[in-house]
Enzyme design. Sequence first.
Site, PDB file in Angstrom:
ATOM      1  N   ASP A 133     -45.689 -27.102 -27.794  1.00 57.22           N
ATOM      2  CA  ASP A 133     -44.882 -25.921 -27.471  1.00 57.22           C
ATOM      3  C   ASP A 133     -44.940 -25.631 -25.972  1.00 57.22           C
ATOM      4  O   ASP A 133     -45.900 -26.010 -25.295  1.00 57.22           O
ATOM      5  CB  ASP A 133     -45.443 -24.683 -28.193  1.00 57.22           C
ATOM      6  CG  ASP A 133     -45.114 -24.686 -29.685  1.00 57.22           C
ATOM      7  OD1 ASP A 133     -44.398 -25.572 -30.157  1.00 57.22           O
ATOM      8  OD2 ASP A 133     -45.606 -23.766 -30.366  1.00 57.22           O
ATOM      9  N   GLN A 162     -37.199 -25.010 -21.955  1.00 57.29           N
ATOM     10  CA  GLN A 162     -36.599 -23.676 -22.173  1.00 57.29           C
ATOM     11  C   GLN A 162     -35.389 -23.498 -21.253  1.00 57.29           C
ATOM     12  O   GLN A 162     -35.529 -23.501 -20.026  1.00 57.29           O
ATOM     13  CB  GLN A 162     -37.646 -22.603 -21.862  1.00 57.29           C
ATOM     14  CG  GLN A 162     -38.903 -22.699 -22.714  1.00 57.29           C
ATOM     15  CD  GLN A 162     -40.123 -22.118 -22.018  1.00 57.29           C
ATOM     16  OE1 GLN A 162     -40.332 -22.335 -20.823  1.00 57.29           O
ATOM     17  NE2 GLN A 162     -40.944 -21.408 -22.764  1.00 57.29           N
ATOM     18  N   ARG A 183     -37.604 -30.868 -27.646  1.00 56.69           N
ATOM     19  CA  ARG A 183     -37.080 -29.663 -28.293  1.00 56.69           C
ATOM     20  C   ARG A 183     -36.540 -28.734 -27.210  1.00 56.69           C
ATOM     21  O   ARG A 183     -37.258 -28.374 -26.268  1.00 56.69           O
ATOM     22  CB  ARG A 183     -38.200 -28.947 -29.054  1.00 56.69           C
ATOM     23  CG  ARG A 183     -37.739 -27.624 -29.674  1.00 56.69           C
ATOM     24  CD  ARG A 183     -38.921 -26.781 -30.144  1.00 56.69           C
ATOM     25  NE  ARG A 183     -39.661 -27.420 -31.197  1.00 56.69           N
ATOM     26  CZ  ARG A 183     -40.939 -27.127 -31.473  1.00 56.69           C
ATOM     27  NH1 ARG A 183     -41.607 -26.262 -30.747  1.00 56.69           N
ATOM     28  NH2 ARG A 183     -41.551 -27.738 -32.461  1.00 56.69           N
ATOM     29  N   GLY A 187     -36.159 -19.978 -24.815  1.00 60.20           N
ATOM     30  CA  GLY A 187     -37.360 -19.469 -24.140  1.00 60.20           C
ATOM     31  C   GLY A 187     -37.665 -18.065 -24.619  1.00 60.20           C
ATOM     32  O   GLY A 187     -36.787 -17.211 -24.647  1.00 60.20           O
ATOM     33  N   ARG A 288     -40.990 -12.460 -31.959  1.00 63.96           N
ATOM     34  CA  ARG A 288     -39.862 -12.408 -32.907  1.00 63.96           C
ATOM     35  C   ARG A 288     -39.220 -11.021 -32.897  1.00 63.96           C
ATOM     36  O   ARG A 288     -38.009 -10.891 -32.997  1.00 63.96           O
ATOM     37  CB  ARG A 288     -40.324 -12.748 -34.337  1.00 63.96           C
ATOM     38  CG  ARG A 288     -40.987 -14.091 -34.517  1.00 63.96           C
ATOM     39  CD  ARG A 288     -40.137 -15.303 -34.230  1.00 63.96           C
ATOM     40  NE  ARG A 288     -39.817 -15.671 -32.877  1.00 63.96           N
ATOM     41  CZ  ARG A 288     -40.594 -16.367 -32.039  1.00 63.96           C
ATOM     42  NH1 ARG A 288     -41.785 -16.761 -32.409  1.00 63.96           N
ATOM     43  NH2 ARG A 288     -40.155 -16.687 -30.825  1.00 63.96           N
ATOM     44  N   ALA A 290     -39.133  -9.058 -30.313  1.00 64.86           N
ATOM     45  CA  ALA A 290     -38.432  -8.945 -29.022  1.00 64.86           C
ATOM     46  C   ALA A 290     -37.066  -9.629 -29.088  1.00 64.86           C
ATOM     47  O   ALA A 290     -36.128  -9.215 -28.405  1.00 64.86           O
ATOM     48  CB  ALA A 290     -39.275  -9.558 -27.914  1.00 64.86           C
ATOM     49  N   GLU A 291     -36.956 -10.668 -29.926  1.00 64.63           N
ATOM     50  CA  GLU A 291     -35.671 -11.366 -30.040  1.00 64.63           C
ATOM     51  C   GLU A 291     -34.651 -10.532 -30.816  1.00 64.63           C
ATOM     52  O   GLU A 291     -33.456 -10.740 -30.686  1.00 64.63           O
ATOM     53  CB  GLU A 291     -35.864 -12.701 -30.784  1.00 64.63           C
ATOM     54  CG  GLU A 291     -36.433 -13.782 -29.922  1.00 64.63           C
ATOM     55  CD  GLU A 291     -37.215 -14.819 -30.704  1.00 64.63           C
ATOM     56  OE1 GLU A 291     -37.864 -15.649 -30.061  1.00 64.63           O
ATOM     57  OE2 GLU A 291     -37.201 -14.783 -31.954  1.00 64.63           O
TER      58      GLU A 291
HETATM   59  P1  FAD Z   1     -30.642 -15.746 -29.900  1.00 63.42           P
HETATM   60  O1  FAD Z   1     -29.447 -15.458 -29.086  1.00 63.42           O
HETATM   61  O2  FAD Z   1     -31.906 -15.018 -29.601  1.00 63.42           O
HETATM   62  O3  FAD Z   1     -30.341 -15.523 -31.424  1.00 63.42           O
HETATM   63  C1  FAD Z   1     -29.139 -15.982 -32.052  1.00 63.42           C
HETATM   64  C2  FAD Z   1     -29.062 -15.337 -33.435  1.00 63.42           C
HETATM   65  O4  FAD Z   1     -30.143 -15.810 -34.256  1.00 63.42           O
HETATM   66  C3  FAD Z   1     -29.255 -13.818 -33.405  1.00 63.42           C
HETATM   67  O5  FAD Z   1     -28.023 -13.171 -33.205  1.00 63.42           O
HETATM   68  C4  FAD Z   1     -29.831 -13.546 -34.781  1.00 63.42           C
HETATM   69  O6  FAD Z   1     -28.820 -13.557 -35.755  1.00 63.42           O
HETATM   70  C5  FAD Z   1     -30.704 -14.745 -35.011  1.00 63.42           C
HETATM   71  N1  FAD Z   1     -32.097 -14.516 -34.562  1.00 63.42           N
HETATM   72  C6  FAD Z   1     -32.712 -15.047 -33.476  1.00 63.42           C
HETATM   73  N2  FAD Z   1     -34.003 -14.649 -33.415  1.00 63.42           N
HETATM   74  C7  FAD Z   1     -34.194 -13.829 -34.485  1.00 63.42           C
HETATM   75  C8  FAD Z   1     -35.314 -13.102 -34.977  1.00 63.42           C
HETATM   76  N3  FAD Z   1     -36.496 -13.141 -34.359  1.00 63.42           N
HETATM   77  N4  FAD Z   1     -35.178 -12.355 -36.099  1.00 63.42           N
HETATM   78  C9  FAD Z   1     -33.986 -12.331 -36.766  1.00 63.42           C
HETATM   79  N5  FAD Z   1     -32.887 -13.015 -36.343  1.00 63.42           N
HETATM   80  C10 FAD Z   1     -32.986 -13.750 -35.223  1.00 63.42           C
HETATM   81  N6  FAD Z   1     -39.744 -20.509 -27.371  1.00 63.42           N
HETATM   82  C11 FAD Z   1     -40.582 -20.856 -26.383  1.00 63.42           C
HETATM   83  O7  FAD Z   1     -40.607 -20.194 -25.335  1.00 63.42           O
HETATM   84  N7  FAD Z   1     -41.421 -21.930 -26.505  1.00 63.42           N
HETATM   85  C12 FAD Z   1     -41.411 -22.717 -27.616  1.00 63.42           C
HETATM   86  O8  FAD Z   1     -42.192 -23.679 -27.686  1.00 63.42           O
HETATM   87  C13 FAD Z   1     -40.509 -22.390 -28.667  1.00 63.42           C
HETATM   88  N8  FAD Z   1     -40.444 -23.150 -29.783  1.00 63.42           N
HETATM   89  C14 FAD Z   1     -39.446 -22.877 -30.684  1.00 63.42           C
HETATM   90  C15 FAD Z   1     -39.279 -23.739 -31.778  1.00 63.42           C
HETATM   91  C16 FAD Z   1     -38.225 -23.542 -32.652  1.00 63.42           C
HETATM   92  C17 FAD Z   1     -38.019 -24.491 -33.780  1.00 63.42           C
HETATM   93  C18 FAD Z   1     -37.318 -22.449 -32.447  1.00 63.42           C
HETATM   94  C19 FAD Z   1     -36.138 -22.233 -33.358  1.00 63.42           C
HETATM   95  C20 FAD Z   1     -37.519 -21.583 -31.426  1.00 63.42           C
HETATM   96  C21 FAD Z   1     -38.576 -21.769 -30.538  1.00 63.42           C
HETATM   97  N9  FAD Z   1     -38.795 -20.902 -29.484  1.00 63.42           N
HETATM   98  C22 FAD Z   1     -39.681 -21.243 -28.498  1.00 63.42           C
HETATM   99  C23 FAD Z   1     -38.111 -19.579 -29.446  1.00 63.42           C
HETATM  100  C24 FAD Z   1     -36.837 -19.626 -28.643  1.00 63.42           C
HETATM  101  O9  FAD Z   1     -37.127 -19.815 -27.291  1.00 63.42           O
HETATM  102  C25 FAD Z   1     -36.040 -18.317 -28.805  1.00 63.42           C
HETATM  103  O10 FAD Z   1     -36.795 -17.234 -28.356  1.00 63.42           O
HETATM  104  C26 FAD Z   1     -35.607 -18.029 -30.210  1.00 63.42           C
HETATM  105  O11 FAD Z   1     -35.273 -19.195 -30.898  1.00 63.42           O
HETATM  106  C27 FAD Z   1     -34.369 -17.097 -30.230  1.00 63.42           C
HETATM  107  O12 FAD Z   1     -33.313 -17.695 -29.545  1.00 63.42           O
HETATM  108  P2  FAD Z   1     -31.991 -18.285 -30.251  1.00 63.42           P
HETATM  109  O13 FAD Z   1     -31.703 -19.582 -29.629  1.00 63.42           O
HETATM  110  O14 FAD Z   1     -32.143 -18.291 -31.713  1.00 63.42           O
HETATM  111  O15 FAD Z   1     -30.842 -17.310 -29.775  1.00 63.42           O
END
Ligand code: FAD
Length: 306
Positions: A133, A162, A183, A187, A288, A290-291
């Site tokens: 990660d 990221q 991956r 971020g 999670r 914060a997202e």
């Molecule tokens: P967003 O624009 O945040 O979300 C798009 C849509 O997805 C939202 O409108 C909502 O419908 C849904 N959604 C997203 N998050 C949530 C939530 N928490 N609860 C409910 N619905 C949600 N980040 C790192 O910094 N380092 C890592 O090593 C890392 N590993 C990851 C591994 C995987 C497999 C995934 C999927 C994510 C990882 N992340 C990591 C987190 C990533 O950086 C994002 O913060 C996270 O995935 C949200 O971004 P998004 O691309 O889904 O887009």
Amino acid sequence: MLRSTLLAAARSGAVRAAVEAGPFDPLVDRFVAGTTVDAAIAAARTITADRYVTIDHLGEDTTDRARADANVAAYRMLLQRLGAEGLADRVEVSVKLSAFGQRLPRDGEKIALDSARHVCEAAAAVGTTVTVDMEDHTTTDATLTTVGDLRLDFPWVGAVLQSQLRRTEADCRDLAGAGSRVRLCKGAYDEPESVAYRSAADVDLSYVRCLKILMAGEGLPMVATHDPRLVAIARHLAQRYERSVDDYELQMLYGVRPRAQTDLAARGLRVRVYLPYGTEWFGYFMRRLAERPANVAFFARSMLTR
Ligand code: FAD
């Protein structure tokens, strides 16, 4: 503002200790498979009926050596279980170097490398892989160096990049070579403007530029996002670059858009679920929240009524 506050709280040791000492909240339960390895294995077994899994033994920002060693032992036990239970062909593990002592003041990076090496050996013994990660930008160089060192012996080790970081297009170019598992995510950390795009639109545009580089390259892009537009773009790029469904992965988090996960898998796409478990769930859970700030009020209410 709320995002920054939640992400600052995610790193507060005092808040974390107080909250983790309490009962496992139903909302936490949505994002974290449980506190034990048995719970993680049970959840992984269910998911692998139609998808793949990467398991994260929760832990980060380890400040003592004993804790770092305990995290390595937990991964070794997890990997042995995956082998014994016949799950290693569909389940890999994800690790955070800060859980292995990367931030320890004396020899932290070496301790984290040696620890990750032990986990890679355990993964190789059962025939699965490890993805490292990515944490906040102060660790990006150290983490990519460690991934490079690990790949000398274990070329299948996955890296995470990221799109919110300005440097990431260049990192994608460096890591798009044959066999390189990368991956790409947006971020999850609160980064300063000097190193990161701060608007959602800029992060998304960067994601698409990075995705093009990875899809055009010779490695295995692992498209980690729940964003339906980016998933559609990834599928389109895969077609453009003549990648079969086995030549890239879509990845999503446990508990986030589960119906989209199963729908995509039903269409024959390779979907991997990031599945966390363990007692140190606070930092992961706060990221999670914060997202998706809509979850915050719900969680706050359930804390107050405990
Ligand atoms: P967003 O624009 O945040 O979300 C798009 C849509 O997805 C939202 O409108 C909502 O419908 C849904 N959604 C997203 N998050 C949530 C939530 N928490 N609860 C409910 N619905 C949600 N980040 C790192 O910094 N380092 C890592 O090593 C890392 N590993 C990851 C591994 C995987 C497999 C995934 C999927 C994510 C990882 N992340 C990591 C987190 C990533 O950086 C994002 O913060 C996270 O995935 C949200 O971004 P998004 O691309 O889904 O887009």
